[in-house]
Design a protein around this motif. Sequence first.
Motif, PDB file in Angstrom:
ATOM      1  N   SER A 158      36.190   3.912  29.191  1.00 60.76           N
ATOM      2  CA  SER A 158      36.384   5.344  28.946  1.00 60.76           C
ATOM      3  C   SER A 158      35.985   6.120  30.190  1.00 60.76           C
ATOM      4  O   SER A 158      35.073   5.728  30.917  1.00 60.76           O
ATOM      5  CB  SER A 158      35.550   5.807  27.746  1.00 60.76           C
ATOM      6  N   LYS A 194      43.940  12.107  32.725  1.00 64.24           N
ATOM      7  CA  LYS A 194      42.925  11.820  31.726  1.00 64.24           C
ATOM      8  C   LYS A 194      41.779  12.821  31.862  1.00 64.24           C
ATOM      9  O   LYS A 194      41.574  13.406  32.928  1.00 64.24           O
ATOM     10  CB  LYS A 194      42.378  10.394  31.899  1.00 64.24           C
ATOM     11  N   ASP A 252      38.153  10.136  27.454  1.00 65.86           N
ATOM     12  CA  ASP A 252      39.390   9.450  27.076  1.00 65.86           C
ATOM     13  C   ASP A 252      39.258   7.945  27.277  1.00 65.86           C
ATOM     14  O   ASP A 252      38.644   7.484  28.244  1.00 65.86           O
ATOM     15  CB  ASP A 252      40.563   9.962  27.907  1.00 65.86           C
TER      16      ASP A 252
END
Length: 522
Positions: free
Chosen positions: A55, A24, A28
Amino acid sequence: MTTEVRVPTLGESVTEATVATWFKKPGDTIAVDEMLCELETDKVTVEVPSPVAGSLADIIAAEGETVGVDALLATISEGDAGSKAAPKGKETATDPKAESSAARTEASDESGGDSVDVMVPTLGESVTEATVSTWFKAVGDSVTQDEMLCELETDKVSVEVPAPASGVLAEIVAGEGTTVDASAKLAVISSSGAAATGSGSAKTEGSAEPTSNYQNPPAGQGTARSDVEDAPAAKKAMAEAGISRDAVTGSGRDGRVMKDDVAKAVAAASAAPAPAPAAAPRAPVAADDAAREERVKMTRLRQTIARRLKDSQNTAAMLTTYNEVDMTEVMALRSEYKDLFLKKHGVKLGFMSFFTKACCHALKEVPEVNAEIDGTDIVYKNFVHMGVAAGTPTGLVVPVIRDADAMSFAAIEKAIAEKGARARDGKLSMAEMQGGTFTLSNGGVYGSLMSSPILNPPQSGILGMHKIQDRPMAIGGQVVIRPMMYLALSYDHRIVDGKGAVTFLVRVKEALEDPRRLLMDL
């Protein structure tokens, strides 16, 4: 709210890891338990899951960085919609250790919400099961968070399982010697401090009967309560199979035997190998000699190597055929082009690329040497994943060069050099040591003149290379000195006939004695 993602417990004596890959990037969206990054230690690859939904706010430790245990890896901004709801009576865990792949936990509502399940940690890519080798704790023992509970063994590495919470070990679900899948429950910890009562183990509905000796009755020795009625279909199946009730482990409520349990017991009995003969007792040792002895426990890797090699001998119909090869042409070609090869490709031209190419060439003509047995089927591989055996300070490992048949000399040499360095440094992942279809073993680097290599199951062939030694040979009616090497092909006679094995070895010999045949595919 911001949650920190930290390095999980890596195992006993492992103090640091390298951040290999981030899945990630900042910004994201992530879900609970979604994999964030992958860490590499000396022996195993560890995946780090997200402890919460939200996130990814910031990556603290970038790829390639070396981090210690509990070091900060990243921060997560928690989202309201996807946040993990806390079970009744418990708070949501924000400590990554509580949710890490090293010790995944679940709250048990059936026990009043005060127990924690100990689950099998992430074992690595393509690894689906492990064997419980050692329990360090017994039922009723007090444990603290991150204290080692047990050790699991896969084909290549050992994985230690820490306690996800402090409390009392209430139940051992998977005893020593039990094979468990990647999502299995190993034990239950009572966070309230209450150990299981009755038979000495906390019984969970639907769980497998414990086989550990730690206050849990072994299978076949009182595993069922006398007042538990087995399923009628199970009784009928046991009668038809002629199997004793004591030989079946019940998976139903309170140890009730179900029909599937009988089928598993019958399958296990038919698949079980003949009992190994008892080890011969040691000869008497004089007191003064005993004082000078040193006893060291075998490492788990060494135990795994020993077991797999012996299993190979017990399973395959192993046979070895020999030949010798004149290395004159290969050595001349290598001597002529080694400097140019190094200058252009940045890697030395060794002998292993020649042998790899020669074996790939021969495997096309004799594909059964590159095949494996799966039950009553023969699986032919239309590719060559070449295993290259490498000795390391901790034991023998076999990294795999994938699709070696489609690689150039330079690509093979680079791959072997890179895998060899990672093997010596103990940084090979389990995925890099799996999937081989044929193996090369070069005992000649240690001075071996001739030996019979042991198959690397489920492969059906392994080529042993040996020392290059000048010997007098009869060439064209004259005695000349030539650099000679003995070759040994061990193969599984169940699917490889003598004709195929000899043909394979002759094709390897021909390709090495006249390397131009490799270019002409002859």
